[in-house]
Design a protein around this motif. Structure first.
Motif, PDB file in Angstrom:
ATOM      1  N   THR A 145       2.729   4.337   3.657  1.00  0.00           N
ATOM      2  CA  THR A 145       1.079   3.346   3.944  1.00  0.00           C
ATOM      3  C   THR A 145       0.745   3.613   2.361  1.00  0.00           C
ATOM      4  O   THR A 145       0.471   4.448   1.386  1.00  0.00           O
ATOM      5  N   GLY A 146       0.479   2.457   1.796  1.00  0.00           N
ATOM      6  CA  GLY A 146       0.179   2.193   0.966  1.00  0.00           C
ATOM      7  C   GLY A 146      -1.786   1.135   1.542  1.00  0.00           C
ATOM      8  O   GLY A 146      -1.322   0.547   2.518  1.00  0.00           O
ATOM      9  N   SER A 147      -2.694   0.905   0.251  1.00  0.00           N
ATOM     10  CA  SER A 147      -4.328   0.151   0.114  1.00  0.00           C
ATOM     11  C   SER A 147      -4.403  -0.366  -0.450  1.00  0.00           C
ATOM     12  O   SER A 147      -3.622  -0.093  -1.067  1.00  0.00           O
ATOM     13  N   SER A 148      -5.499  -0.942  -0.277  1.00  0.00           N
ATOM     14  CA  SER A 148      -6.032  -2.105  -1.086  1.00  0.00           C
ATOM     15  C   SER A 148      -6.313  -1.086  -2.799  1.00  0.00           C
ATOM     16  O   SER A 148      -6.317  -1.631  -3.292  1.00  0.00           O
ATOM     17  N   ASN A 149      -7.248   0.092  -2.281  1.00  0.00           N
ATOM     18  CA  ASN A 149      -7.332   0.637  -3.358  1.00  0.00           C
ATOM     19  C   ASN A 149      -6.768   1.777  -3.820  1.00  0.00           C
ATOM     20  O   ASN A 149      -6.798   2.239  -4.586  1.00  0.00           O
ATOM     21  N   GLY A 150      -5.481   1.273  -3.496  1.00  0.00           N
ATOM     22  CA  GLY A 150      -4.427   2.128  -4.799  1.00  0.00           C
ATOM     23  C   GLY A 150      -3.600   2.962  -3.395  1.00  0.00           C
ATOM     24  O   GLY A 150      -3.017   4.488  -3.813  1.00  0.00           O
ATOM     25  N   ASN A 151      -5.129   3.795  -2.752  1.00  0.00           N
ATOM     26  CA  ASN A 151      -4.182   5.271  -1.915  1.00  0.00           C
ATOM     27  C   ASN A 151      -2.642   4.811  -1.431  1.00  0.00           C
ATOM     28  O   ASN A 151      -2.761   4.020  -0.603  1.00  0.00           O
ATOM     29  N   VAL A 152      -1.703   6.259  -0.945  1.00  0.00           N
ATOM     30  CA  VAL A 152      -1.161   5.853  -0.737  1.00  0.00           C
ATOM     31  C   VAL A 152      -0.347   7.238  -0.177  1.00  0.00           C
ATOM     32  O   VAL A 152      -1.150   8.442  -0.280  1.00  0.00           O
ATOM     33  N   TYR A 153      -0.145   7.268   1.201  1.00  0.00           N
ATOM     34  CA  TYR A 153      -0.133   8.888   2.280  1.00  0.00           C
ATOM     35  C   TYR A 153       1.424   8.334   2.782  1.00  0.00           C
ATOM     36  O   TYR A 153       1.957   7.114   3.062  1.00  0.00           O
ATOM     37  N   TYR A 154       1.921   9.839   3.601  1.00  0.00           N
ATOM     38  CA  TYR A 154       2.521   9.745   3.808  1.00  0.00           C
ATOM     39  C   TYR A 154       2.935  10.987   5.188  1.00  0.00           C
ATOM     40  O   TYR A 154       2.481  12.077   5.136  1.00  0.00           O
ATOM     41  N   THR A 155       3.588  10.235   5.440  1.00  0.00           N
ATOM     42  CA  THR A 155       3.554  11.530   6.473  1.00  0.00           C
ATOM     43  C   THR A 155       5.460  11.532   7.306  1.00  0.00           C
ATOM     44  O   THR A 155       5.935  10.420   7.693  1.00  0.00           O
ATOM     45  N   SER A 156       5.903  13.073   8.081  1.00  0.00           N
ATOM     46  CA  SER A 156       7.201  12.929   8.186  1.00  0.00           C
ATOM     47  C   SER A 156       6.658  13.003   9.810  1.00  0.00           C
ATOM     48  O   SER A 156       8.182  12.855  10.327  1.00  0.00           O
TER      49      SER A 156
END
Length: 818
Positions: free
Chosen positions: A610-621
């Protein structure tokens, strides 16, 4: 009947038997079916692709009860701002050699548009300039699709400015006494889209030159006037204030630095100029700009958020001025009968611009009768009024957005102009309409060949090669079937993301609704199948969400969908009645922003980024119950515009940031723990709005969209080439790649959808791009081959099979260089 094939099948073949299954692909009994598209991506004559097994019923247009219809995007929103080609010079797109050749595929027009009583529609038109003597000729400015011209009274239209530095426009005007000279002001004032100044054509739109940059006349344009007695005198207004040139645009002087929402010049005395100034009122001069007077209508400065006005062509002493307040409602319509010395408030005027008067409003006076005045605003079906007309100088009003024959203008009205034969032209969010029978009014759509649809997102059908659906600004979700440039609307309003389960004959669409308690937009999600349309919206109303929130299919499961607000909502079965939606992430992954992108691995949908409007990026396996890991610590700050995940190897992904400088494109091989900058030679000034990767070629060609065109890299991001003149310099909303048929679809925000075939793949055995052909390349190819990875499709056939192995071995033994 020929069936469509697509590359992700390789992942399933590996699961069913690895190399044995791959080898079968090369045997006579397992050969691939013939390809039903030719080299240009068109169906072969007489061929058909497999139809949907469950044909859908006629789509209904549904407005979700209990919620407001979604309005326009917020002014200045990243999806609508667009951009400017860095270092633009006239004709530079024509001079370039490009690897991708683009062609327009529609919509032209959008048919059966719900809010227009099933009339043809296109996209937003915000300024109109009829020819003063030839009633067949008219010019229009679309909000983000450039300037267009008709020579047959709207039966057909041609684009004039596809090669300009930006297609964001605010006004078009013809030079008095010389209508072959056309001025175009760039940057839409109401939406704060980015402009590049003022342009002029002296040959009726064939060629253009920049008169002044944004540094001289401001970043947007709300109006232009030219002195008919001295056409070297030009005035222009916008968010940068009001500027005047006395030498045909060579030099400019600032008349006010406050945002100016309109400008008019007296038709009888060009030394009298009226300027609507935000926070002040009506500023006007009677001596050509040497001195100015101000009319504030006895209002507080804070009440004057926008002014729209007109001066009667047949009696220049008559003015009508509408003042719109910060609540976007009518503060008052004022009339002057003495050229602006005094004003009277017209007490009976309906609130025609409310509740979105900072976006859509105009005042237009009949050219032959100063008692007849028109005002355009929203729509009387969900607001107070749409288009109103008074024949008695504003004492009484009638609604005329609907003609006497039942014809209906599209909502959200921006401009009205009058042709020399009495034709009334009207511009709105659906395009351009005309009327020739006033006061017995009937409206006729003139959008048949106008291609200015503003597309947010594109979704390809995984079952039929030519079908796709787009989410558009205020024209819903139109669908392309087969080869048609005419697309039928599926749902109305502001359309967002879509998704297909082609094998099951199911289509999912989203439209923007607004949660009344919070005022926040949210995606209203519908399922379309053989039973019709079903609302399957989950419980995300009121959450922080993008205006166009991501809604995507969850990888290899066609029934599973994911929706992004400030968290990830997921259902494993969107065909259930109703589906069960579960919050899989919590809102911590957005960090106070909203999700702008969700991407799952096509071959293993447990893996999600996932990516967000404020630059956060997350990943789940593991989307179901897995841990979400932050993956933005090694990235620059910036809005995430897109994420692309390898269809076979979920730890490989690409990501783009909507910055205009520094690193903007990144790649990871370890699920975001580390990111490699792939920006390469992408010019400064290019903000990446969309990203697509061709996973079937070893060099991983990339396409990125910008605010003014497309850039392509065939060497892994080292070098980037700008599109040629066959693709307009338009804001790119989305890019999708059909891996099986090797073409890309670009959804543009202002010029509809375009398609390009990929160039033939090379046969270079330098698999690791080290610059040498050695055993590392051989080992890497074998690994790809055993995985059934598209990178092992050495002959670019669409399948990983023994022919790829043989072709690689031959190239490897001969040591062919790239």
């Amino acid at each position: 009947m020929k069936m469509r094939r697509y590359r992700p099948v390789a992942a399933h073949l590996v699961a069913m038997g690895g190399l044995a299954s791959l080898a079968c692909l090369g045997s006579p009994g397992c050969s691939a079916p013939p390809d039903p598209v030719d080299a240009l991506g068109n169906l072969d004559a007489g061929e058909q692709v497999e139809s949907r097994p469950l044909p859908r019923k006629k789509h209904e247009k549904v407005v979700k009860k209990g919620y407001e219809v979604g309005g326009p995007p917020p002014p200045g929103h990243p999806v609508v701002v667009g951009g400017v080609v860095p270092g633009w010079t006239p004709g530079q797109d024509k001079a370039r050699a490009c690897q991708l050749t683009w062609s327009f595929i529609g919509p032209r027009p959008i048919r059966e548009e719900f809010w227009s009583e099933n009339a043809d529609c296109s996209g937003r038109v915000i300024s109109i300039a009829p020819h003063p003597t030839d009633a067949d000729i008219c010019y229009i400015a679309s909000a983000s699709g450039g300037i267009w011209k008709t020579t047959n009274k709207g039966d057909t239209w041609v684009p004039l400015t596809d090669g300009l530095s930006t297609l964001n426009h605010g006004a078009v005007i013809l030079e008095p006494g010389n209508p072959d000279t056309v001025y175009a002001g760039t940057g839409e004032y109401t939406m704060l889209s980015r402009g590049d100044g003022l342009f002029r054509s002296e040959d009726a739109g064939l060629t253009w030159a920049k008169v002044a940059g944004a540094d001289k006349v401001g970043p947007t344009c709300s109006g232009i006037v030219i002195n008919p007695d001295d056409t070297d005198e030009i005035w222009i207004t916008g968010t940068g204030g009001c500027h005047r040139s006395l030498d045909r645009g060579v030099t400019w002087e600032e008349m006010t630095d406050r945002p100016a929402s309109c400008i008019r010049m007296s038709p009888s005395d060009p030394r009298t100029v009226y300027i609507g100034v935000v926070g002040l009122g009506l500023m006007f001069t009677t001596d050509g700009g040497d001195t100015f007077a101000l009319r504030d209508f006895d209002l507080d400065a804070d009440d004057i958020a926008r002014i729209v006005m007109d001066v009667a062509p047949s009696d220049s002493s008559v003015l009508y001025v509408a003042v719109i307040n910060p609540a976007e409602s009518l503060e008052g319509l004022f009339k002057s009968a003495d050229g602006g010395d005094t004003f009277t408030k017209l007490a009976n005027t309906p609130d025609f611009p409310g509740p979105q008067g900072l976006y859509d409003a105009y005042v237009a006076i009949d050219p032959t009768d100063p008692q007849v005045v028109w005002c355009g605003g929203v729509d009387d079906r969900y607001a107070v009024n749409g288009v109103i007309r008074s024949a008695d100088a504003g004492d009484t009003w009638e609604e005329w957005a609907r003609g006497l024959d039942g014809s209906q203008l599209h909502p959200d009205h921006h401009a009205m102009a009058f042709g020399p034969d009495g034709t009334i032209w009207e511009g709105n969010d659906g395009g351009i309409w005309k009327c020739q029978t006033a006061p017995l009014i009937t409206w006729q759509s003139a959008n048949t060949t106008l291609g200015v649809t503003q597309i947010y997102q594109i979704s390809l059908n995984d079952w039929t090669v030519e079908d796709l659906i787009a989410g558009t600004q205020d024209n819903g979700a139109p669908e392309r079937i087969n080869l048609a440039q005419e697309w039928d609307q599926v749902t109305a309003g502001d359309g967002g993301y879509g998704a297909y389960d082609g094998a099951a004959g199911i289509l999912y669409t989203t439209s923007v609704a607004v949660d009344e308690p919070s005022g926040r937009p949210f995606p209203n999600l519908s399922r379309h199948d053989a039973n019709g349309e079903t609302d399957i919206t989950g419980g995300w109303q009121g959450e922080l969400s993008e205006f166009i929130a991501p809604v995507v299919r969850a990888g290899d499961n066609p029934k599973a969908l994911m929706v992004g607000t400030d968290r990830v909502w997921h259902t494993p079965d969107a065909t259930a009645n109703p589906p069960t939606w579960t919050d899989r992430s919590g809102n911590g992954i957005a960090g106070g922003g909203a999700l702008t992108s969700i991407a799952a691995c096509a071959g293993d949908s447990k893996h999600v980024y996932t990516g967000s409007s404020n630059g956060n990026v997350y990943y789940t396996s593991n989307i179901i119950g897995g841990v979400w890991n932050d993956r933005y610590q090694n990235l620059p700050a910036g809005r995430v515009s897109d994420i692309a995940v390898d269809p076979v190897s979920p730890t490989i992904a690409y990501l783009s940031l909507q910055n205009d400088d520094g690193g903007r494109i990144f790649r990871t091989f370890n699920a975001g723990v580390d990111w490699e900058d792939m920006t390469g030679s992408l010019p400064v000034g290019v903000a990446v709005t969309a990203l697509a990767v061709d996973w079937s070629v070893r060099t991983l060609p990339m396409i990125v969209g910008s605010g003014a065109g497309i850039y392509f890299s065939s060497d892994g991001g080292v070098t980037w080439e700008k599109n040629c003149a066959d693709l307009p310099n338009v804001n790119i909303g989305d890019i999708q790649i059909d891996q099986g048929y090797q073409f890309a679809i670009a959804g543009t925000y202002g010029r509809g959808a375009w398609r390009a075939m990929f160039p033939p793949a090379d046969f270079c055995p330098d698999i690791d791009n080290s610059g040498f052909i050695d055993t590392d390349d051989f080992d890497l190819f074998v690994w790809y081959f055993e995985m059934g990875h598209p990178m092992a499709d050495f002959d670019n056939s669409g399948f990983v099979d023994l022919e790829d192995y043989h072709a690689f071995v031959v190239a490897y033994e001969f040591g062919e260089l790239c």
